[in-house]
Design a protein around this motif. Structure first.
Motif, short mmCIF file in Angstrom:
data_model
loop_
_atom_site.label_atom_id
_atom_site.label_comp_id
_atom_site.label_asym_id
_atom_site.label_seq_id
_atom_site.Cartn_x
_atom_site.Cartn_y
_atom_site.Cartn_z
N LEU A 225 31.40 28.40 -37.52
CA LEU A 225 32.01 27.16 -37.03
C LEU A 225 33.14 27.50 -36.05
O LEU A 225 33.34 26.82 -35.03
N GLU A 226 33.90 28.55 -36.36
CA GLU A 226 35.03 28.92 -35.49
C GLU A 226 34.53 29.34 -34.12
O GLU A 226 35.07 28.93 -33.08
N GLU A 227 33.46 30.11 -34.09
CA GLU A 227 32.91 30.54 -32.81
C GLU A 227 32.31 29.37 -32.06
O GLU A 227 32.34 29.34 -30.81
N GLY B 202 30.78 24.48 -28.62
CA GLY B 202 29.63 23.93 -29.34
C GLY B 202 28.42 24.85 -29.38
O GLY B 202 27.41 24.51 -29.99
N ARG B 203 28.59 25.96 -28.75
CA ARG B 203 27.46 26.88 -28.80
C ARG B 203 27.86 28.13 -29.58
O ARG B 203 29.04 28.50 -29.62
N ASP C 223 23.31 33.84 -30.65
CA ASP C 223 22.12 33.97 -31.53
C ASP C 223 22.35 34.99 -32.63
O ASP C 223 21.90 34.83 -33.79
N ALA C 224 23.04 36.04 -32.33
CA ALA C 224 23.28 37.08 -33.35
C ALA C 224 24.08 36.51 -34.51
O ALA C 224 23.83 36.81 -35.69
N ARG C 225 25.11 35.67 -34.16
CA ARG C 225 25.90 35.06 -35.22
C ARG C 225 25.07 34.12 -36.05
O ARG C 225 25.19 34.09 -37.28
N TRP C 226 24.22 33.33 -35.45
CA TRP C 226 23.37 32.39 -36.21
C TRP C 226 22.40 33.14 -37.13
O TRP C 226 22.21 32.76 -38.26
N LEU D 270 19.09 22.57 -39.62
CA LEU D 270 20.17 22.75 -38.62
C LEU D 270 19.64 23.44 -37.36
O LEU D 270 18.77 24.31 -37.43
N ASP D 271 20.27 23.00 -36.24
CA ASP D 271 20.06 23.70 -34.96
C ASP D 271 21.28 24.55 -34.70
O ASP D 271 22.40 24.23 -35.14
#
Length: 829
Positions: free
Chosen positions: A76-78, A84-85, A88-91, A142-143
């Motif tokens: 959420l912090e990133e 708002g983006r 991909d590595a974090r997701w 979630l997206d």
């Protein structure tokens, strides 16, 4: 000796082996205890490792929950910093953390499902499971750019932090408690196992102690067995009988000292060799070989072989001698089937037995010759007595003076006494010498006939005589010994009548089912109201020649002798005893002085097959026989080859008022009977040309007299059996000498219809000596026998008698084939 060394080695091995076995058992028990301790240590290690693993799984659940919450917050912090983006590595890292948490929950739930938990904890687990599912659905929806959705996902995780912490805390406590309980159970199991091990050790020690005791006892028994074996060996060598042990193929294994002496060959020459058949005579070797083959077949089927017989053996020098052997089979220590034979030389015994057998045969021949002589003399004396008594009774003594009347009475009494004694002697000789064969008969009928015969005699003593038949099968024919049955009852009833005065004689026949094969049980009892017999005399009266002059001296149905005649020879009850024993029974007596007597015996008789029995009604004894005969005049044919007997019989029949005709042999009788109708035929049994039996059969086949009542007349004692000549068509039989009273009673029975002309019922003959004076026709005033037939006829009969006697003597001297018939004819005359 070799067997002693074997016993010594066995005892030494037994002691050493017992000690080794005891040590091995103790080592095994200690090893078992050590193995149990090692197993407990390893089990504890595995249990601790499992407990640590379970604790790690529970505690890691909370760690994975916090890691997922941290990853969500960082994502959420990133997203805020990136407008708002999110990279991909974090997701992907967030999704990975969720997958780890999801898997951890799954593993935790699976681990807890294996245990039984409290309902409250079960509710929390279910709530945790729903959280896992709901979070999986949210993250899947979630997206990567959905900040609001991710914020909701983090709030949901944060909201269930207490749930996760509570489940972890409870789970850790649950596993700690479970592990503690497991340790307690393991401790109990270990204690139980230790107790069992100690108990097993105690049992092993006890077994070792008992083994030592048994081993000690076994040593003592081994010593005793050694001594017994030594004793048996000595007895084996010292036995008087030869003992030979061979294999089934003939190989000699043992041969004792007696065998060496018996067969005259040392044991060293036969042991181990196939010499068994050398001791068998050549003519018996095939039979012995076949016997051994049969024994081998039995032994192959594990059957025992037992052979015991007398036979012949052969000594080594060739001498053949008789032996008695006993053979049995066994198996030796090598598993071979062997034959053990005990042999006894019976040469001396056989010689003794042969000598005894020769002596017995000679004694039997001498006894048979004496019996034959006695029987022949008694039999032949009956025929002349018949003529003498008949002639005397045809005389009218009322015209005699006192001296002549006394002489007449003396002659008649002496004749009757001689006849009675001859009858007793002949009956006893026949009872002891003859062997009766089984034949069908009807007991009730025989008793009825005997009562008819003895009825007049009972009346003379003022007695009533009766028969009582009870039970099933009373009218059934049985298979037994009718002659013996008749002899026994004739003597018992006759004696009861003789020694009872103004009383009652009762014959009881009680029938019953005896059991197997539909046999009949019969109890026969003769009861009288005589003076009774003292208990001290119960055994004595069955002995030979025990008699008294006065019947009342002994009392009861037999007096002292049990004789069947007025004077007594002391043979009556011995004859009865022999007859009852012939029927395989035993005569018994119940009696006391002043209480009458009861003689009885039991029989078991099979039912006879064949023709049905004929119902017989006993003839009444209250009507004089001559009165019955006088009311019925009949045509009578008298058949006899002896002219004297034929003439006297004709006269007696004519005096009864009947019409007569005569024939000299059976052939003439057949010819006359076929042409002329006769009501009654008096048929002599033994005649030349054709005997009475064949003549009766021929008359029955056809002719005018086919339905006549044929009455046999013979001097044979066997004719006292009522059914002796029934098969030849004779209704009954009269035994010579025939008295006028007997003849009158017989014709009275014919008049009453007691002799069925079709069924040929048995005779119902009676004697009534008290009526003799009335039977003698008053108009026949005869001074002597010549007056009966005329002087010329008397001289002619006398001459014929002398001629018959001369012819019989000549035939006997020359050994002619017809000497027997001539002797019979001469004796009758």
């Amino acid at each position: 000796m070799p067997h002693r060394n074997i016993f010594y080695r066995s005892r030494t091995f037994g002691r050493v082996g017992g000690a080794i076995l005891l040590g091995l058992l103790i080592l095994s028990c200690l090893a078992l205890v050590g193995s149990a301790i090692s197993f407990d240590r390893r089990l504890g290690e595995v249990r601790d490792a499992n407990s640590d693993n379970q604790g790690w799984i529970v505690s890691q659940l909370e760690v994975d929950h916090l890691a997922l919450l941290l990853a969500t917050s960082e994502t959420l912090e990133e997203m805020r910093e990136g407008g708002g983006r999110v990279p991909d590595a974090r997701w992907r890292s967030l999704v990975t953390e969720f997958d780890i948490f999801y898997s951890r929950v799954t593993v935790f739930l699976a681990a807890m499902r294996a245990f039984e938990v409290s309902p409250e904890f079960e509710a929390r687990l279910n709530r945790l499971n729903r959280l896992r599912i709901e979070l999986a659905e949210e993250i899947d929806a979630l997206d990567p750019g959905d900040m609001a959705g991710l914020q909701g996902f983090r709030d949901a995780l944060t909201a269930e932090t207490d749930l996760v912490r509570g489940v972890v805390t409870t789970g850790l406590q649950f596993f700690i408690d479970t592990a503690q309980q497991a340790r307690e159970r393991e401790r109990e199991i270990w204690q139980y196992f230790l107790m069992q091990t100690l108990g097993l050790l105690a049992l092993i020690l006890a077994a070792a102690f008992l083994s030592a005791r048994l081993n000690h006892a076994l040593e003592h028994r081994s010593v005793a067995a050694e001594r017994a074996a030594s004793t048996v060996l000595k007895a084996y060598e010292a036995m008087l009988s030869a003992v030979v042990v061979t294999t089934f193929d003939g190989k000699m294994l043992l041969f004792n000292k007696s065998a060496e002496r018996m067969f005259r060959i040392p044991a060293s020459d036969v042991i181990g060799a196939d010499t068994s058949l050398q001791f068998v005579p050549r003519r018996l070797r095939r039979f012995v070989r076949r016997t051994i083959d049969d024994a081998m077949r039995h032994a192959a089927r594990q059957d025992s072989v037992r052979i015991s017989r007398r036979t012949l053996a052969r000594r080594f020098d060739g001498e053949v001698f008789p032996i008695e052997l006993s053979v049995t089979n066994d198996v030796d220590h090598d598993g071979r089937r062997i034959l053990i034979t005990f042999i006894r030389d019976i040469s001396e015994q056989v010689r003794t037995e042969n000598a005894m057998r020769t002596a017995v045969d000679e004694a039997r021949r001498a006894a048979a010759a004496k019996s034959m002589f006695l029987a022949t003399m008694s039999h032949e004396m009956r025929t002349p007595l018949h003529g003498l008594i008949a002639a005397l009774e045809l005389m009218d003594p009322r015209g005699f003076d006192a001296d002549t009347r006394n002489l007449y009475d003396t002659a008649l009494n002496c004749s009757e006494r001689a006849l009675s004694q001859i009858n007793d002697v002949l009956q006893f000789t026949r009872a002891t010498a003859l062997r009766e064969t089984a034949a069908p008969f009807q007991p009730a009928r025989i008793v009825s006939d005997l009562l008819g015969q003895l009825g007049p005699y009972a009346k003379e003593h003022g007695n009533t005589i009766e028969m009582a038949v009870t039970g099933p099968g009373s009218d059934t024919r049985v298979l037994g010994y009718p002659n013996a049955f008749s002899r026994a009852l004739y003597n018992l009833i006759g004696n009861a009548v003789k020694f009872t005065t103004n009383g009652r004689v009762r014959v009881e026949l009680t029938f019953g089912e005896a059991g197997p094969d539909d046999a009949i049980a019969l109890r026969v009892a003769v009861i009288d109201e005589g003076p009774g017999i003292a208990e001290a005399d119960h055994e004595r009266i069955f002995r030979l020649f025990e008699t008294t002059a006065d019947p009342t001296d002994a009392g009861g149905a037999t007096g002292a002798a049990g004789s069947s005649n007025l004077w007594g020879t002391g043979l009556g009850l011995p004859i009865t005893k022999i007859a009852v024993e012939t029927m395989k029974s035993e005569i018994r007596l119940d009696s006391a002085l002043g209480q009458g007597s009861r003689f009885w015996f039991d029989l078991v008789l099979p039912r006879a097959t064949g023709a049905d029995a004929v119902q017989v009604v006993a003839a009444p004894v209250d009507e004089p026989a001559e009165d019955v005969a006088a009311r019925d005049r009949r045509d009578v044919l008298v058949v006899d080859d002896n002219e004297v007997n034929r003439t006297l019989m004709l006269r007696m029949v004519e005096r009864l008022g009947h019409r007569t005709a005569s024939a000299r042999n059976g052939r003439e009788a057949v010819d006359l009977a076929r042409e002329t109708r006769f009501d009654v035929i008096l048929m002599d049994v033994n005649m030349p040309v054709m005997n009475g039996c064949d003549a009766s059969l021929a008359i029955r086949e056809a002719g005018a007299s086919r339905a006549a009542v044929i009455i046999g007349v013979t001097a044979l004692m066997e004719a006292e059996d009522a059914g002796l000549f029934h098969e030849f068509g004779m209704a009954t039989t009269l035994v010579k000498p025939v008295k006028p009273a007997t003849l009158a009673a017989t014709f009275a029975a014919v008049a009453r219809g007691d002799f069925d002309m079709v069924d040929l019922a048995e005779e119902d003959e009676a004697e009534d000596d008290a009526a003799e004076d009335e039977m003698l026709a008053p108009e026949l005033d005869i001074d002597d026998l010549a007056g009966l037939v005329g002087a010329d006829t008397a001289r002619r009969l006398l001459a014929a008698t002398l001629e018959d006697a001369a012819a019989a003597l000549e035939a006997a001297r020359t050994g002619a084939a017809d000497s027997g018939d001539l002797a019979h004819k001469a004796a009758g005359a």
